[in-house]
Every structure is written in structure tokens, then in C-alpha cells.
Motif scaffolding. Structure first.
Motif, PDB file in Angstrom:
ATOM      1  N   CYS A 104       0.952  -1.293  -0.009  1.00  0.00           N
ATOM      2  CA  CYS A 104      -0.135  -0.137   0.101  1.00  0.00           C
ATOM      3  C   CYS A 104       0.915   1.255  -0.009  1.00  0.00           C
ATOM      4  N   TYR A 112       1.308  -9.120  -8.338  1.00  0.00           N
ATOM      5  CA  TYR A 112       0.240  -8.276  -7.664  1.00  0.00           C
ATOM      6  C   TYR A 112      -0.892  -8.979  -7.047  1.00  0.00           C
ATOM      7  N   ASP A 167      -8.164  -2.979  -1.875  1.00  0.00           N
ATOM      8  CA  ASP A 167      -9.115  -2.082  -2.996  1.00  0.00           C
ATOM      9  C   ASP A 167     -10.176  -1.066  -2.343  1.00  0.00           C
ATOM     10  N   SER A 196      -1.112   1.774  -6.744  1.00  0.00           N
ATOM     11  CA  SER A 196      -0.661   0.291  -7.301  1.00  0.00           C
ATOM     12  C   SER A 196      -0.873  -0.171  -8.643  1.00  0.00           C
ATOM     13  N   ASP A 197      -2.421   0.001  -8.840  1.00  0.00           N
ATOM     14  CA  ASP A 197      -3.031  -0.337 -10.234  1.00  0.00           C
ATOM     15  C   ASP A 197      -2.068   0.198 -11.322  1.00  0.00           C
ATOM     16  N   HIS A 237      -1.977  -4.522  -2.170  1.00  0.00           N
ATOM     17  CA  HIS A 237      -2.637  -3.206  -1.656  1.00  0.00           C
ATOM     18  C   HIS A 237      -4.145  -3.830  -1.557  1.00  0.00           C
ATOM     19  N   ARG A 241      -4.069  -7.914  -4.977  1.00  0.00           N
ATOM     20  CA  ARG A 241      -4.990  -6.881  -4.651  1.00  0.00           C
ATOM     21  C   ARG A 241      -6.055  -7.708  -3.846  1.00  0.00           C
ATOM     22  N   TYR A 242      -6.007  -7.087  -2.516  1.00  0.00           N
ATOM     23  CA  TYR A 242      -6.910  -7.622  -1.640  1.00  0.00           C
ATOM     24  C   TYR A 242      -8.551  -6.895  -1.851  1.00  0.00           C
ATOM     25  N   HIS A 243      -9.302  -7.716  -1.964  1.00  0.00           N
ATOM     26  CA  HIS A 243     -10.837  -7.343  -2.054  1.00  0.00           C
ATOM     27  C   HIS A 243     -11.406  -7.098  -0.780  1.00  0.00           C
ATOM     28  N   VAL A 259      -5.896   2.666  -4.216  1.00  0.00           N
ATOM     29  CA  VAL A 259      -5.052   1.392  -4.599  1.00  0.00           C
ATOM     30  C   VAL A 259      -4.983   1.685  -6.068  1.00  0.00           C
TER      31      VAL A 259
END
Length: 239
Positions: A159, A208, A182, A192-193, A180, A210-212, A189
């Protein structure tokens, strides 16, 4: 637990990186300012370090803003220092300095001076130096990767925010893992995206996660991902 903590040492004597006091000198009609940076830090040694003559890898960990400018004990609240305090063992040294300024960014030059000092005074394989940081420390990790592209074998950022032009300055052969949430309402986020997308367009080795449904504290999940440390341990710079 006690044995582990005995190897997780706080170096209470502050590291004097430059001059003892800020001062100015007149040099051929130019003013030159010399400043200092004092850093407290933890240094962890693997259990077999003192029973071996081999060189070990080293992980540099940079904490977030919440632990800056406070009691150094507070950096044990997150990341690898937290796991060490809970008894986890790692296969490499871990260097965890503290940003002494509550409201300022990391002084990355001072961090590298500390890192070099620790590397040169211990049995560290200079081709196995790893970098990770969260939030403000994640942003500093991106900065370090651009300023010192020949130093790190792998980097994991949790993050952190970063300017997209950094993508052009990072060592093209250094593996990167980005984490990161979301739902992050502190560092969006999209930071990072966009960086991951740019690096992948350039053909870089990037993972990558990417945590929901996760907010800014993505580090709680990222640093308990055991495969992260296996991933680090398997990386080595090829000079």
C-alpha cells in the motif's frame, strides 16, 4: 520465544551518519551545509548465523507513518518486526530502522548509509539484499528502488504510493511484489494499479496481490503470507 527475541536487538546507540551538528562552510564563494540523521534500528540475526561462516541475505523493512517519531518498540506492531516478536524465525537478517520524524518522509539516503554500515560489518551477501515497506515505508521503498537500482535483489511494497515515472528508473531485472487493498482510503489502490500496469507493459517481473474489501491495513495479510519470504529467499542479483 526468548531465544528468538535475544537475537532481535535494538541498537540503542544512535547512528551518527554525518556531522555532529549542522554547520556551514564558505567554499570558493559557495555555502556548503552538512547535516546529520540519527536512526534507531532493530537488527535480527537468524538462529544459525553465529554457528555458521556463510554469508546470509538481509531484508530491509521500512515501517509506516504510524510508527514514525515514537518509541522504537512501536515498530514491532507491524510487518516482520511483529512476527519476530511473536516468535517467527527467518532465514535472513532483518534490518528495521525507525523514521525519527513523525510528519516527514523517510530520509532514504540516511537509510542506505545505515544499510551499508550493517552490511559491511556483518556476513551479508550483497547480492541478496531485499527491500520491503508499508504505507509511507512502501513509498520510500519505491524511491529507494529508483535511487539505488543496483542494490536490491527483490522488493515487496505494501500500500505505497509512487509516481509512474519511477517505473523507468527501477532495475528491469529486479522482481517486485505489490500488495494493496481495494478499499484503501489513505493511499488509493490506483497508485498500485497504475504502477503495476506500467511495469507489466515494460515487461517487468511483477506480482500483484489486490485484496478485495481490505482497507489501508493490507499489511496485516501481506506480511503473514509465508510464500513472500520464500520468494525473497530465492532471489539473488546477477551481476
Amino acid at each position: 520465544m526468548q531465544k528468538n527475541l535475544s537475537r532481535f536487538l535494538v541498537l540503542a546507540g544512535l547512528l551518527l551518519l554525518q556531522a555532529c551538528a549542522a554547520q556551514s562552510h564558505l567554499v570558493q564563494d559557495e555555502l556548503e551545509t552538512i547535516s546529520k540523521e540519527n536512526l534507531k534500528y532493530y537488527l535480527y540475526y537468524p538462529e544459525d548465523y553465529f554457528d555458521s561462516e556463510e554469508d546470509f541475505g538481509l531484508l530491509l523493512f521500512l515501517h509506516g507513518g504510524g510508527e514514525s517519531g515514537r518509541n522504537i518498540e512501536e515498530i514491532k506492531d507491524t510487518g516482520p518486526p511483529k512476527m519476530l516478536a511473536e516468535g517467527k524465525q527467518f532465514p535472513f537478517l532483518i534490518l528495521a530502522p525507525q523514521n525519527s520524524h513523525a510528519k516527514k518522509w523517510w530520509n532514504t539516503d540516511a537509510v542506505v548509509q545505515l544499510l551499508d554500515s550493517v552490511v559491511n560489518s556483518n556476513r551479508v551477501d550483497k547480492n541478496r539484499i531485499y527491500l520491503t515497506g508499508l504505507s509511507r515505508g512502501g513509498s520510500a521503498s519505491w524511491e529507494l528502488a529508483t535511487q539505488y537500482p543496483d542494490k536490491f535483489a527483490a522488493m515487496a511494497v505494501v500500500c505505497g504510493m509512487t509516481p509512474l515515472p519511477y517505473a523507468h528508473w527501477i532495475d528491469q531485472n529486479m522482481p517486485i511484489w505489490v500488495f494493496h487493498g481495494d478499499q484503501d482510503d489513505v493511499i488509493d489502490v490506483e497508485e498500485s494499479d497504475k504502477m503495476v500496469e506500467k511495469l507489466r507493459e515494460m515487461g517487468r517481473d511483477v506480482r500483484y496481490t489486490r485484496y478485495h474489501g481490505v482497507g489501508h491495513n493490507a499489511w496485516g495479510r501481506a506480511y503473514t503470507t509465508d510464500s513472500l519470504y520464500t520468494w525473497f529467499a530465492n532471489k539473488k542479483r546477477m551481476n
